[in-house]
Design a protein around this motif. Structure first.
Motif, PDB file in Angstrom:
ATOM      1  N   SER A 298      14.410  20.727 -24.173  1.00 26.21           N
ATOM      2  CA  SER A 298      14.918  20.528 -22.613  1.00 26.21           C
ATOM      3  C   SER A 298      13.331  20.134 -21.959  1.00 26.21           C
ATOM      4  N   ARG A 299      13.857  19.295 -20.778  1.00 24.88           N
ATOM      5  CA  ARG A 299      12.679  18.880 -19.822  1.00 24.88           C
ATOM      6  C   ARG A 299      13.371  19.245 -18.544  1.00 24.88           C
ATOM      7  N   THR A 300      12.639  19.661 -17.840  1.00 20.99           N
ATOM      8  CA  THR A 300      12.781  20.244 -16.152  1.00 20.99           C
ATOM      9  C   THR A 300      12.064  19.353 -15.422  1.00 20.99           C
ATOM     10  N   LYS A 301      12.897  18.561 -14.513  1.00 14.83           N
ATOM     11  CA  LYS A 301      11.889  17.483 -13.665  1.00 14.83           C
ATOM     12  C   LYS A 301      12.482  17.777 -12.060  1.00 14.83           C
ATOM     13  N   GLU A 302      11.509  17.610 -11.347  1.00 17.82           N
ATOM     14  CA  GLU A 302      11.721  17.504  -9.722  1.00 17.82           C
ATOM     15  C   GLU A 302      12.214  16.067  -9.441  1.00 17.82           C
ATOM     16  N   ILE A 303      13.215  15.555  -8.935  1.00 21.99           N
ATOM     17  CA  ILE A 303      13.651  14.353  -8.584  1.00 21.99           C
ATOM     18  C   ILE A 303      13.701  14.029  -7.211  1.00 21.99           C
ATOM     19  N   VAL A 304      13.407  12.754  -6.770  1.00 18.60           N
ATOM     20  CA  VAL A 304      13.510  12.358  -5.269  1.00 18.60           C
ATOM     21  C   VAL A 304      14.128  11.065  -5.620  1.00 18.60           C
ATOM     22  N   GLU A 305      15.200  10.929  -4.608  1.00 15.47           N
ATOM     23  CA  GLU A 305      16.062   9.777  -4.595  1.00 15.47           C
ATOM     24  C   GLU A 305      15.455   8.890  -3.297  1.00 15.47           C
ATOM     25  N   THR A 306      15.227   7.574  -3.557  1.00 18.73           N
ATOM     26  CA  THR A 306      15.082   6.389  -2.724  1.00 18.73           C
ATOM     27  C   THR A 306      16.251   5.330  -2.720  1.00 18.73           C
TER      28      THR A 306
ATOM     29  N   GLN B  98      15.894   2.567  -3.604  1.00 16.44           N
ATOM     30  CA  GLN B  98      15.615   1.448  -4.648  1.00 16.44           C
ATOM     31  C   GLN B  98      15.978   2.306  -5.974  1.00 16.44           C
ATOM     32  N   GLY B  99      15.814   3.701  -6.028  1.00 12.65           N
ATOM     33  CA  GLY B  99      16.071   4.250  -7.140  1.00 12.65           C
ATOM     34  C   GLY B  99      15.518   5.629  -7.318  1.00 12.65           C
ATOM     35  N   GLU B 100      15.430   6.389  -8.506  1.00  7.72           N
ATOM     36  CA  GLU B 100      14.939   7.889  -8.540  1.00  7.72           C
ATOM     37  C   GLU B 100      13.628   7.897  -9.081  1.00  7.72           C
ATOM     38  N   LEU B 101      12.953   8.846  -8.679  1.00  6.06           N
ATOM     39  CA  LEU B 101      11.602   9.030  -9.162  1.00  6.06           C
ATOM     40  C   LEU B 101      11.436  10.684  -9.628  1.00  6.06           C
ATOM     41  N   GLY B 102      10.833  10.850 -10.837  1.00  3.03           N
ATOM     42  CA  GLY B 102      10.774  12.218 -11.273  1.00  3.03           C
ATOM     43  C   GLY B 102       9.478  12.877 -11.583  1.00  3.03           C
ATOM     44  N   ARG B 103       9.364  14.016 -11.468  1.00  2.26           N
ATOM     45  CA  ARG B 103       8.001  14.779 -11.635  1.00  2.26           C
ATOM     46  C   ARG B 103       8.353  15.761 -12.810  1.00  2.26           C
ATOM     47  N   LEU B 104       7.674  15.709 -13.939  1.00  2.00           N
ATOM     48  CA  LEU B 104       7.701  16.572 -14.777  1.00  2.00           C
ATOM     49  C   LEU B 104       7.376  18.067 -14.730  1.00  2.00           C
TER      50      LEU B 104
ATOM     51  N   PRO C  94       4.116  22.049 -18.848  1.00  2.00           N
ATOM     52  CA  PRO C  94       3.781  20.845 -20.001  1.00  2.00           C
ATOM     53  C   PRO C  94       2.347  21.026 -20.239  1.00  2.00           C
ATOM     54  N   LYS C  95       2.113  20.264 -21.371  1.00  2.00           N
ATOM     55  CA  LYS C  95       0.647  20.164 -21.749  1.00  2.00           C
ATOM     56  C   LYS C  95      -0.101  19.273 -20.766  1.00  2.00           C
ATOM     57  N   ALA C  96      -1.059  19.261 -20.997  1.00  6.08           N
ATOM     58  CA  ALA C  96      -1.928  18.599 -19.871  1.00  6.08           C
ATOM     59  C   ALA C  96      -1.809  17.126 -20.222  1.00  6.08           C
ATOM     60  N   SER C  97      -1.639  16.681 -21.604  1.00  2.22           N
ATOM     61  CA  SER C  97      -1.443  15.235 -21.849  1.00  2.22           C
ATOM     62  C   SER C  97      -0.221  14.697 -21.221  1.00  2.22           C
ATOM     63  N   GLN C  98       1.207  15.599 -21.355  1.00  2.00           N
ATOM     64  CA  GLN C  98       2.257  15.237 -20.897  1.00  2.00           C
ATOM     65  C   GLN C  98       2.175  14.862 -19.186  1.00  2.00           C
ATOM     66  N   LEU C  99       1.454  15.949 -18.625  1.00  2.87           N
ATOM     67  CA  LEU C  99       1.522  15.797 -17.187  1.00  2.87           C
ATOM     68  C   LEU C  99       0.502  14.569 -16.691  1.00  2.87           C
TER      69      LEU C  99
ATOM     70  N   LYS D 229       7.143  21.069   5.675  1.00  4.26           N
ATOM     71  CA  LYS D 229       6.751  20.520   4.322  1.00  4.26           C
ATOM     72  C   LYS D 229       6.901  21.395   3.440  1.00  4.26           C
ATOM     73  N   GLN D 230       7.719  20.802   2.275  1.00  6.76           N
ATOM     74  CA  GLN D 230       8.131  21.566   1.133  1.00  6.76           C
ATOM     75  C   GLN D 230       7.184  21.891   0.239  1.00  6.76           C
ATOM     76  N   SER D 231       6.721  23.146  -0.098  1.00  5.10           N
ATOM     77  CA  SER D 231       5.670  23.438  -1.251  1.00  5.10           C
ATOM     78  C   SER D 231       6.306  22.805  -2.516  1.00  5.10           C
ATOM     79  N   PRO D 232       5.446  22.328  -3.187  1.00  4.99           N
ATOM     80  CA  PRO D 232       5.596  21.978  -4.847  1.00  4.99           C
ATOM     81  C   PRO D 232       5.935  22.987  -5.441  1.00  4.99           C
ATOM     82  N   SER D 233       6.810  22.997  -6.440  1.00  2.00           N
ATOM     83  CA  SER D 233       7.249  24.234  -7.395  1.00  2.00           C
ATOM     84  C   SER D 233       6.486  24.176  -8.497  1.00  2.00           C
ATOM     85  N   ALA D 234       5.497  23.152  -8.829  1.00  2.00           N
ATOM     86  CA  ALA D 234       4.559  23.155 -10.048  1.00  2.00           C
ATOM     87  C   ALA D 234       3.375  22.339  -9.651  1.00  2.00           C
ATOM     88  N   THR D 235       2.434  22.625 -10.241  1.00  2.00           N
ATOM     89  CA  THR D 235       1.142  21.933  -9.965  1.00  2.00           C
ATOM     90  C   THR D 235       1.507  20.309 -10.402  1.00  2.00           C
TER      91      THR D 235
END
Length: 301
Positions: free
Chosen positions: A75-83, A85-91, A99-104, A291-297
């Motif tokens: 499984s992969r959990t992401k934070e998604i933002v819609e624009t 043009q399209g959507e963008l996601g943060r792992l 996630p591992k540092a390399s994945q981030l 301002k929304q606080s990010p849920s992960a670094t």
């Protein structure tokens, strides 16, 4: 495979309303309370599908939310933002762990490239649009693809059973799957939107995607949507479980689930650069005034 976000699906059938009149024991005629009027089901389905297509092409609002994608590989959990043009996601998580540092780092570079590389950005958003168009081809066919039967109403939702229409001729390869599916759909008659679908393949379906693909009976599709404060509808669950075979050589096993939650409104005309800043926690949400606080670094530097 992206399964949910601003998205939905619909169906069609026919019923008629009736008044119930009974005779009292004394012989005097008395009229029982009128049954709730059953709407014109084919018309309701047509209008509902039209609304779903309109909402997918021209969303009334855009959101930031959490999406978990799961399959047999994890499984992969992401934070998604819609624009627009399209959507963008943060792992955020991989197999429910940070996630591992390399994945981030990889995810961060991809998002930064979405801002700086116009060719890369256009290609990513083009792929998202192509996925949307394929889904819309199926959605558009649903009113004609099924026979529907009204089976009741609960909590303000109409419940319909659907089965394949034997006279239906698919207008696209994508819609071939509808020829073998039956199940239940729940409609919100006030908003004319789909609240839930649960469909199962009742016989094998052969599809032509360049190579012959055969999907086996028993495959299942589930989708749930929810009405958010303000009236917008968003998908909360999408589940796809299909097995089959490509030609006679390769087995096909698609078992994917997607869960979406924690929806927050974002500005309607958010740019890609602003969306990336929002994912980094450095862009204020104007619609909420805070301002929304990010849920992960954001990721390893």
């Amino acid at each position: 495979m992206k399964l949910c976000g601003n998205s939905a699906v619909g169906f069609a059938a026919g019923c008629a309303a009736a008044m119930v009149v009974c005779l009292a024991p004394s012989g005097a005629r008395a009229q029982a309370p009128a049954s709730p009027a059953i709407p014109d089901i084919p018309q309701l389905v047509q209008e509902t599908v039209r609304n779903e297509l309109q909402a997918r092409q021209h969303p009334a609002a855009r959101f930031r939310y959490i999406r978990c994608e799961a399959d047999r590989g994890g499984s992969r959990t992401k934070e998604i933002v819609e624009t627009p043009q399209g959507e963008l996601g943060r792992l955020l998580l991989v197999n429910d762990r940070p996630p591992k540092a390399s994945q981030l780092r990889r995810n961060r570079r991809q998002l930064e490239r979405m801002v700086s590389d116009s060719k890369f950005r256009r290609q990513r958003f083009k792929e998202q649009q192509q996925d949307l168009q394929r889904e819309n081809k199926i959605l558009k066919e649903m009113p004609a693809a099924f026979h529907y039967r009204y089976v009741g109403e609960k909590n303000g939702l109409l419940r319909l059973h659907f089965r394949p229409n034997p006279h239906y001729e698919p207008k696209s390869h994508e819609a071939l799957i509808l020829t073998g599916m039956a199940g239940t759909m729940w409609l919100d008659p006030k908003d004319q939107r789909i609240e839930r679908i649960d469909g199962t393949l009742i016989h094998d379906v052969t599809m032509g995607w360049g190579l012959v693909v055969r999907l086996y009976s028993g495959g299942r599709f589930k989708m749930e949507q929810t009405r958010l404060p303000g009236g917008a509808w968003q998908m909360g669950l999408l589940s796809v479980d299909f097995d089959g075979r490509e030609l006679i050589f390769k087995g096909i096993h698609v078992h994917e689930k997607e869960f979406c939650r924690s929806f927050h409104r974002v500005p309607d005309h958010l740019t890609v650069a602003q969306a990336v800043s929002l994912l980094r926690g450095s862009f204020p949400l104007n619609s909420s005034g805070a301002k929304q606080s990010p849920s992960a670094t954001w990721g390893a530097r």
